[in-house]
Structure formats: C-alpha cells, structure tokens
Design an enzyme around this catalytic site. Structure first.
Site, PDB file in Angstrom:
ATOM      1  CE  LYS A 169      -4.122  -1.941   0.360  1.00  0.00           C
ATOM      2  NZ  LYS A 169      -5.218  -1.732  -0.624  1.00  0.00           N
TER       3      LYS A 169
ATOM      4  CG  ASP B 185      -4.180  -0.741  -3.926  1.00  0.00           C
ATOM      5  OD1 ASP B 185      -4.482   0.220  -4.661  1.00  0.00           O
ATOM      6  OD2 ASP B 185      -5.017  -1.395  -3.275  1.00  0.00           O
TER       7      ASP B 185
ATOM      8  CD  GLU C 282      -5.708  -2.856  -6.599  1.00  0.00           C
ATOM      9  OE1 GLU C 282      -6.881  -2.888  -6.172  1.00  0.00           O
ATOM     10  OE2 GLU C 282      -4.815  -3.656  -6.246  1.00  0.00           O
TER      11      GLU C 282
ATOM     12  CG  ASP D 164     -10.026  -1.641  -6.455  1.00  0.00           C
ATOM     13  OD1 ASP D 164     -11.188  -2.052  -6.613  1.00  0.00           O
ATOM     14  OD2 ASP D 164      -9.469  -1.635  -5.345  1.00  0.00           O
TER      15      ASP D 164
ATOM     16  CE  LYS E 245     -10.953  -4.520  -4.016  1.00  0.00           C
ATOM     17  NZ  LYS E 245     -10.548  -3.268  -3.327  1.00  0.00           N
TER      18      LYS E 245
END
Length: 344
Positions: free
Chosen positions: A162, A189, A215, A240, A264
């Site tokens: 992250k 991400d 991402e 995403d 998701k």
C-alpha cells in the site's frame, strides 16, 4: 423456493495490527450477516462489510437497505431460478452494492444447499487452491520493509504494498520493501492517491524494481488521466475503484484506461454480477484480480470459490483478510499454506 424470513446479526473480528491504506485505518473487521430462511427449511448465509469510503455504505445503511428496499420485494414470493431472484434483487434499488452482495451470497448458499453441491461446483469450477497476495499496510518506509520481511519469513512471497501516503515517501517505501524482499512478487496499490503527474514520476522512479502491477494510481473518476498513465507506463495498470459494474469495465478497457480489472463482490453487488464482468473479460482476454475489501469469512469464501471457477481469467487474488485476523474463527471453511488459500 420461497424466502420466509430474513434475520440480521453483526460479525466483529479483531485484527492483529491496524489495516492502513491511503483511504482509511481499520482495527476490526465488521460485517452485517444476513440469514435467509426458506419454506423448505434451508438457511443461506451472506455477509458484507461496511466500506463507506468505497461503496458509501455503513453497517446501519446495509441493514436498513435490505430491510426497507430488498426484503419487501423478496419475502414470501416464490421463485425457481437464480435469474428470477437476481432480477428481483438488483431492481429493488440503485447502488447499495454491499447490501446486495450480502443477499446475493446468501442466495447462492441456498441454491448450493438445495442442489447439494459446493459453490465452486455450482459455478462450474473445480476444487483447487488459489494464491493470494498478503497486504503490507501503509506506514513509514522502515516499518513497511520490516513487515515485508516478516511476511516473507512466514511463507508469503506475493505482497500487495500500500502506498499513497501523501508525504513524499512512496518511492522510499517501495525501494525499502524491494531491498527487504528482493525475490518477492510485488503488487503496488495507490488507492487513488496520486495525480497523473505524480503517478508518472513514481512509475519512472520504480520501474526497475520488478513491480508486477500498479493498482488504481489515480482517482476513480479520472479516466482520462488513467489513459495517459496506462499509455506511458512500463508497469501494467489495474483498475479497482474505477470499476463497479460491467458497464464500467467496458468503459475502462474500451478506452484503455487500464489493462486489467480488480473485481470485488462488494463493489459489483455479489457473485452474479461479478460473473458477468469475469465472463466479459474472459471473452476478450482481459486478466482480472479477484479482490476483496477487509471482509469476514463468508464473503471471502464466496470470492475464493468464484476464483476457483475462472482460473484462466482471474490471474491474481487479493483475499488475505483472514490472515490479518487476530485468529481465524472456527468453522470459516478456509485454510492457508503460505500464499495458498483453499477450502478446509
């Protein structure tokens, strides 16, 4: 089949350490559990977490949406096929994707119990393990490097790192993690944290670190900027937050705003809508990630079995929530061996 009752409860699972991204900090997994009962004595269970920064839903709104908008259209009304009841579900209200996902997962649980088969087989898949990444939460560079070493020592060599700290240290974060785990597979991400200029600067600075993908580098609505970054990036870009629906997927891939999509259940409204996106991508050779929010076992287990059904298209999996729990609840139905997650 007729649904005769809907019962709600709340799931809460402490985490080992806080989960931190550019969007939020979480110390406990929370979820609304939905139990559907039928006239035939079956019970189906679904769960959904409140991820307000992504879907706009909290615990109360998930429950109230199901009670006020979905349940009145579904209770005491017989249906025979999944298509019938999914039409009822997804025309009950707009948005509310996590609320819909909780009900959707419970519906699939009912149909699987009615037909005496596991979900992966109901979806046309086979029982197999799936490799998931493990998240390295956003922190200072030294802590993230140390966390990466710990993860590797515990057998996890696929790491989702992250970034997006908005403090000018993202390059140092990635360089530190790479030095700490020189042979690990790194997924990065940014959780929408960068501007187009920042993204291109970042990518240029870390392009020799062997990063597998980046991402959602830009805000979800900035598809024009995503196009520019994707066109210039030597590292593949995965969308995403830019993709909730099949229409979003078509737009993102059609405009080349990203090369891959993170699907998701909580963004798209459950398994049924997720399959629509996966199958559209499969027909066009677009690779996907089976992702998740910070979720409880029932929804992670559903996503795992969806990934089992599409091994050629779902190239990556981000289903590590149970690994972040203080302890995995008994009866979760899942087990881990390093990066492998499988049905226990």
């Amino acid at each position: 089949m007729t649904i005769t009752d809907i019962v709600f409860s709340t799931v809460e699972i402490p985490l080992k350490t806080p989960f931190v991204t550019a969007l939020r900090r979480v110390e406990n997994v929370e979820a609304v559990r939905v139990t559907l009962s039928t006239d035939g004595g079956l019970q189906g269970i679904g769960e959904a977490p409140p991820t307000e920064v992504i879907t706009g839903e909290n615990l109360q709104s998930i429950r109230s949406t199901i009670e006020a908008k979905i349940a009145p259209n579904m209770l005491h009304k017989p249906f025979e096929t999944m298509e019938e009841v999914q039409k009822i579900l997804h025309t009950s209200c707009k948005g509310a994707t996590s609320a819909k996902a909780a009900v959707d997962i419970a519906l699939y649980d009912l149909f699987c119990k009615q037909t005496c088969q596991p979900l992966y087989r109901f979806l046309g898949g086979e029982n197999r393990s799936v490799e998931t990444d493990v998240t390295i939460s956003l922190n200072d560079p030294g802590t993230m490097a140390a966390d990466a070493r710990i993860a590797l020592a515990e057998g996890f060599d696929i790491l989702k790192v992250k970034v997006g700290g908005r403090d000018g240290r993202d390059i140092a974060r990635l360089e530190g993690v790479r030095r700490a785990v020189p042979d690990a597979l790194l997924l990065v991400d940014a959780n929408q944290a960068w501007s187009e200029t920042e993204a291109l600067k970042m990518i240029g600075a870390v392009s020799d670190l062997g990063i597998e993908l980046i991402e959602q580098p830009l805000p979800a609505e900035n598809l024009e900027g995503m196009q520019a970054v994707t066109a210039q990036s030597p590292i593949p870009i995965l969308a995403d937050e830019s993709v909730f629906t099949l229409e979003d997927a078509k737009r993102v891939i059609g405009t080349k705003a990203a090369e891959m999509i993170n699907i998701k259940l909580m963004k798209c409204g459950g398994i049924y809508k997720a399959r629509e996106i996966v199958e559209w991508c499969e027909a066009r050779g677009v690779k996907c990630m089976m992702g998740s929010m910070l979720e409880s076992p029932a929804s992670i287990k559903a996503a795992l079995q969806l990934a089992m059904a599409y091994p050629e298209t779902i190239r990556y999996a981000d289903l590590d929530s149970p690994l972040l729990y203080e302890s995995i609840p008994q009866g979760s139905g899942m087990a881990f061996k390093g990066n492998e997650i499988f049905l226990s």
